[in-house]
Design an enzyme around this catalytic site. Structure first.
Site, PDB file in Angstrom:
ATOM      1  N   LYS A  42       0.844  -1.193   0.000  1.00  0.00           N
ATOM      2  CA  LYS A  42       0.000   0.000   0.000  1.00  0.00           C
ATOM      3  C   LYS A  42       0.882   1.247   0.000  1.00  0.00           C
ATOM      4  O   LYS A  42       1.534   1.560   0.982  1.00  0.00           O
ATOM      5  CB  LYS A  42      -0.928   0.069   1.219  1.00  0.00           C
ATOM      6  CG  LYS A  42      -2.002   1.150   0.991  1.00  0.00           C
ATOM      7  CD  LYS A  42      -2.732   1.584   2.233  1.00  0.00           C
ATOM      8  CE  LYS A  42      -2.016   2.622   3.022  1.00  0.00           C
ATOM      9  NZ  LYS A  42      -1.796   3.904   2.309  1.00  0.00           N
ATOM     10  N   GLY A  48       6.917   4.807   8.584  1.00  0.00           N
ATOM     11  CA  GLY A  48       6.030   5.949   8.803  1.00  0.00           C
ATOM     12  C   GLY A  48       6.126   6.447  10.229  1.00  0.00           C
ATOM     13  O   GLY A  48       7.206   6.401  10.839  1.00  0.00           O
ATOM     14  N   SER A  49       4.996   6.889  10.774  1.00  0.00           N
ATOM     15  CA  SER A  49       5.011   7.521  12.092  1.00  0.00           C
ATOM     16  C   SER A  49       4.931   6.487  13.211  1.00  0.00           C
ATOM     17  O   SER A  49       4.390   5.391  13.037  1.00  0.00           O
ATOM     18  CB  SER A  49       3.822   8.483  12.214  1.00  0.00           C
ATOM     19  OG  SER A  49       2.615   7.764  12.189  1.00  0.00           O
ATOM     20  N   GLU A  53       3.064   6.684  15.830  1.00  0.00           N
ATOM     21  CA  GLU A  53       1.664   6.484  16.237  1.00  0.00           C
ATOM     22  C   GLU A  53       1.034   5.383  15.384  1.00  0.00           C
ATOM     23  O   GLU A  53       0.319   4.516  15.888  1.00  0.00           O
ATOM     24  CB  GLU A  53       0.832   7.773  16.059  1.00  0.00           C
ATOM     25  CG  GLU A  53       1.233   8.934  16.958  1.00  0.00           C
ATOM     26  CD  GLU A  53       2.566   9.561  16.559  1.00  0.00           C
ATOM     27  OE1 GLU A  53       2.894   9.556  15.353  1.00  0.00           O
ATOM     28  OE2 GLU A  53       3.293  10.027  17.453  1.00  0.00           O
ATOM     29  N   GLU A  93      10.192   1.003  10.488  1.00  0.00           N
ATOM     30  CA  GLU A  93      11.218   2.048  10.336  1.00  0.00           C
ATOM     31  C   GLU A  93      10.500   3.367  10.575  1.00  0.00           C
ATOM     32  O   GLU A  93       9.651   3.766   9.779  1.00  0.00           O
ATOM     33  CB  GLU A  93      11.843   1.949   8.945  1.00  0.00           C
ATOM     34  CG  GLU A  93      13.206   2.601   8.880  1.00  0.00           C
ATOM     35  CD  GLU A  93      13.119   4.029   8.430  1.00  0.00           C
ATOM     36  OE1 GLU A  93      13.007   4.915   9.318  1.00  0.00           O
ATOM     37  OE2 GLU A  93      13.143   4.270   7.222  1.00  0.00           O
ATOM     38  N   CYS A  99      13.335  10.743   7.742  1.00  0.00           N
ATOM     39  CA  CYS A  99      13.274  10.144   9.076  1.00  0.00           C
ATOM     40  C   CYS A  99      14.585  10.350   9.818  1.00  0.00           C
ATOM     41  O   CYS A  99      14.613  10.425  11.030  1.00  0.00           O
ATOM     42  CB  CYS A  99      12.953   8.662   8.949  1.00  0.00           C
ATOM     43  SG  CYS A  99      14.008   7.809   7.785  1.00  0.00           S
ATOM     44  N   GLU A 123       9.517  15.324  16.295  1.00  0.00           N
ATOM     45  CA  GLU A 123       9.881  15.284  14.879  1.00  0.00           C
ATOM     46  C   GLU A 123       9.064  16.330  14.110  1.00  0.00           C
ATOM     47  O   GLU A 123       7.839  16.270  14.090  1.00  0.00           O
ATOM     48  CB  GLU A 123       9.607  13.881  14.315  1.00  0.00           C
ATOM     49  CG  GLU A 123      10.079  13.724  12.899  1.00  0.00           C
ATOM     50  CD  GLU A 123       9.980  12.285  12.399  1.00  0.00           C
ATOM     51  OE1 GLU A 123       8.894  11.687  12.498  1.00  0.00           O
ATOM     52  OE2 GLU A 123      10.995  11.764  11.914  1.00  0.00           O
TER      53      GLU A 123
HETATM   54  P1  NAI Z   1       1.574   7.705   8.754  1.00  0.00           P
HETATM   55  O1  NAI Z   1       2.414   6.827   9.585  1.00  0.00           O
HETATM   56  O2  NAI Z   1       0.173   7.924   9.220  1.00  0.00           O
HETATM   57  O3  NAI Z   1       1.482   7.142   7.251  1.00  0.00           O
HETATM   58  C1  NAI Z   1       2.423   6.260   6.665  1.00  0.00           C
HETATM   59  C2  NAI Z   1       1.689   5.147   5.933  1.00  0.00           C
HETATM   60  O4  NAI Z   1       0.909   4.415   6.858  1.00  0.00           O
HETATM   61  C3  NAI Z   1       0.733   5.638   4.852  1.00  0.00           C
HETATM   62  O5  NAI Z   1       0.759   4.721   3.771  1.00  0.00           O
HETATM   63  C4  NAI Z   1      -0.610   5.566   5.561  1.00  0.00           C
HETATM   64  O6  NAI Z   1      -1.704   5.423   4.692  1.00  0.00           O
HETATM   65  C5  NAI Z   1      -0.441   4.318   6.414  1.00  0.00           C
HETATM   66  N1  NAI Z   1      -1.329   4.225   7.567  1.00  0.00           N
HETATM   67  C6  NAI Z   1      -1.855   5.232   8.308  1.00  0.00           C
HETATM   68  N2  NAI Z   1      -2.650   4.741   9.263  1.00  0.00           N
HETATM   69  C7  NAI Z   1      -2.639   3.394   9.149  1.00  0.00           C
HETATM   70  C8  NAI Z   1      -3.260   2.323   9.864  1.00  0.00           C
HETATM   71  N3  NAI Z   1      -4.076   2.543  10.888  1.00  0.00           N
HETATM   72  N4  NAI Z   1      -3.012   1.051   9.483  1.00  0.00           N
HETATM   73  C9  NAI Z   1      -2.173   0.796   8.457  1.00  0.00           C
HETATM   74  N5  NAI Z   1      -1.576   1.770   7.733  1.00  0.00           N
HETATM   75  C10 NAI Z   1      -1.787   3.053   8.077  1.00  0.00           C
HETATM   76  O7  NAI Z   1       2.335   9.091   8.583  1.00  0.00           O
HETATM   77  P2  NAI Z   1       1.757  10.500   8.054  1.00  0.00           P
HETATM   78  O8  NAI Z   1       0.420  10.739   8.677  1.00  0.00           O
HETATM   79  O9  NAI Z   1       1.862  10.540   6.586  1.00  0.00           O
HETATM   80  O10 NAI Z   1       2.824  11.519   8.650  1.00  0.00           O
HETATM   81  C11 NAI Z   1       2.796  11.879  10.032  1.00  0.00           C
HETATM   82  C12 NAI Z   1       4.197  12.062  10.565  1.00  0.00           C
HETATM   83  O11 NAI Z   1       4.874  10.821  10.558  1.00  0.00           O
HETATM   84  C13 NAI Z   1       5.097  12.972   9.746  1.00  0.00           C
HETATM   85  O12 NAI Z   1       4.900  14.328  10.028  1.00  0.00           O
HETATM   86  C14 NAI Z   1       6.451  12.496  10.181  1.00  0.00           C
HETATM   87  O13 NAI Z   1       6.796  13.081  11.414  1.00  0.00           O
HETATM   88  C15 NAI Z   1       6.252  11.006  10.369  1.00  0.00           C
HETATM   89  N6  NAI Z   1       6.691  10.243   9.169  1.00  0.00           N
HETATM   90  C16 NAI Z   1       7.846   9.515   9.238  1.00  0.00           C
HETATM   91  C17 NAI Z   1       8.309   8.870   8.108  1.00  0.00           C
HETATM   92  C18 NAI Z   1       9.563   8.083   8.113  1.00  0.00           C
HETATM   93  O14 NAI Z   1      10.228   7.995   7.089  1.00  0.00           O
HETATM   94  N7  NAI Z   1       9.932   7.441   9.205  1.00  0.00           N
HETATM   95  C19 NAI Z   1       7.613   8.966   6.827  1.00  0.00           C
HETATM   96  C20 NAI Z   1       6.376   9.698   6.873  1.00  0.00           C
HETATM   97  C21 NAI Z   1       5.962  10.309   8.012  1.00  0.00           C
END
Ligand code: NAI
Ligand code: MG
Length: 493
Positions: free
Chosen positions: A189, A242-243, A245, A264, A298, A395
């Protein structure tokens, strides 16, 4: 800061694929729903993309499951699997211009970065893991008694892979590389902000000749499509970037089926500059380590610790570099900083800038939106930052640098470690002893010495503490994609 002219040297590409990939078919969502993907430089809609949900995920998982069980991939000669992956990498290289432009269109990153960093790193990653396909094997073990005991490394099965929007192609490669190499099948996804390049890679994989069902792609939102992958009983493993949370949510959702998990996540990486460092290199590295990819990394060096005796000179010079960054049309080859990916990220960053000002840090450059179209934020530098401020702890994921002063090494180490994160760190010094002491003492998955953001497909990457679980890349990255089986055979009567 200057503004790039609109004489972009690269044109936006046509979008070829907006469906859901199940087996070897591109389909609309079962619900018929679509969602918009936005160009963050103009805030215009690029196109509508099929919005996958539970039903689509179920179809994708069944396709991945039956491909896995059929052995079309998992039991293919390992060397032939490697060859197909090489073919995919070749096709990515042949289509580099288009893929880079599509990435820039959907994500907003400067085309120069997409062409020089994202694409070459992604291609290299697929090739690196293609080479591992026939090089993983078990052991023979001298057990007691008249038995022959050996181990096999077998694929885990169906891998759910959920990625963010900051490096869409590269994250796809980091996920597909080790999973495919070890014979797993995949339900991917992509992030809702940036689905387009992953879908195009799906087309290239079919063109390369991957058997149907080995790669399935379900674009959609996290709480719907993402959660459905995490909860599905026929998915064996989740790899997520991703995040924190969302990772916590995934752990809870995956508990009932006890899936293997690798994460990660984010960071608040310390970048430590000693007075004895090559300051030109340290300043360039500090700028790159924070502002690269609009600060949406990240591993961004977002806590910049500078030794007090060089602090003022360092600040002056880093501010001058930050203010020379070129913001503007990401298709212009002169541009070094594009827009933030979307309105949510833009708002989050502006909120942190506000909080830095309110908590008494000094904003020495930037701090404002640029223009009134697109999510552009000035390169921003705060000084007089202390460890308790939100901008030093949380972050930000944007072009906001926080500079902290320190006076000796032990202080630098304990402050660097005073965080719940542990993804990366860097140290700038000409003293080899100091470099090794810092490298051994900072609790982080990667430590860069006199460099920043140096990535290689062969070098493991991942987080200590709340920055992640498991390692990606390198041989270590393969551990996440195999199960170890012990076979014991009686030799006596
Ligand atoms: P997110 O963690 O919500 O999204 C990342 C992925 O997870 C997306 O594909 C999203 O659709 C999916 N996702 C969201 N909720 C989910 C769930 N309940 N079950 C399964 N998949 C789910 O991150 P978001 O909202 O885009 O960004 C929020 C913050 O996260 C950013 O401001 C940043 O601080 C951090 N982040 C860190 C990243 C990294 O490379 N470690 C990359 C992106 C965001
Ligand atoms: Mg989210």
């Amino acid at each position: 800061m200057s503004i790039a002219t609109e004489t972009g040297s690269f044109a936006a590409p046509a979008v070829r694929q907006t469906g859901i990939l199940i087996g070897d078919e591109w389909r609309p969502a079962v619900s018929g729903k679509t969602f918009k993907t936005i160009n963050p430089a103009t805030e215009e809609v690029i196109c509508e993309v099929a919005e996958g949900d539970k039903e689509d995920v179920d179809l994708a998982v069944h396709a991945a499951r039956s491909a896995f069980e059929s052995g079309s991939w998992s039991k293919m000669d390992a060397r032939d699997r490697g060859r197909l992956m090489m073919k995919l990498a070749d096709l990515m290289e042949e289509n580099l211009d288009e893929l880079a432009a599509l990435e820039t269109l959907d994500n907003g990153k400067p085309i120069g970065d997409a062409r020089a960093a994202d694409l070459p790193l992604a291609i290299d990653c697929i090739r690196y893991y293609a080479g591992w396909a026939d090089k993983i094997h078990g052991d023979t073990i001298p057990v007691r008694g008249d038995y022959f005991c050996y181990t096999r490394r077998e694929p885990i099965g169906v891998c759910g892979q959920i990625i963010p929007w900051n490096f869409p192609i590269l994250m796809t490669a980091w996920k597909w590389g080790p999973a495919l190499s070890m014979g797993n099948t995949v339900v991917m996804k992509p992030a809702e902000q940036t689905p387009l390049t992953c879908l195009r890679l799906g087309e290239l994989a079919l063109e390369a000749g991957f058997p149907p069902g080995v790669i399935n792609i379900v674009p959609g939102f996290g709480p719907t499509a993402g959660a459905a992958i995490v909860k599905h009983g026929l998915v064996d493993k989740i790899a997520f970037t991703g995040s924190g949370e969302t990772a916590q949510r995934i752990m809870v959702d995956a508990a009932t089926t006890l899936k293997r998990l690798t994460f990660e996540l984010g960071g608040k990486s310390p970048n430590i500059v000693f007075a004895d460092a090559d300051l030109d290199a340290a300043i360039a590295g500090a700028e790159f380590g924070l502002f690269f990819n609009q600060g949406q990394c990240c591993c961004a060096g977002s806590r910049l610790f500078v030794e007090d005796s060089v602090h003022d000179e360092f600040v002056e010079r880093v501010v001058s570099r930050a203010s020379q960054r070129v913001l503007g049309n990401p298709f212009d080859s002169e541009t070094t900083q594009g827009p933030q990916v979307d309105k949510d990220q833009f708002d989050k960053i502006m909120h942190y800038i506000d909080s830095g000002n309110k908590e008494g840090a000094e904003c020495v450059t930037g701090g404002q939106r640029v223009g009134n179209r697109g999510f552009f934020i000035e390169p921003t530098v705060f000084t007089n930052v202390n460890d308790d401020m939100a901008i030093a702890k949380e972050e930000i994921f944007g072009p906001v640098m926080s500079i902290l002063k320190f006076s000796d090494m032990n202080e630098a180490i304990s402050r660097a470690n005073n965080t719940t994160f542990g993804l990366a760190a860097a140290v700038w010094t000409s003293d080899v002893k100091k470099a090794h002491q810092i490298a051994a003492s900072v609790r982080a998955g990667t430590v860069w010495v006199n460099c920043y953001d140096v990535f290689d497909a062969a070098a493991p990457f991942g987080g200590f503490k709340m920055s992640g679980m498991g390692r990606e890349l390198g041989q270590a990255g393969l551990q996440n994609y195999t199960e170890l089986k012990t076979v014991t055979m009686a030799l006596g009567d």
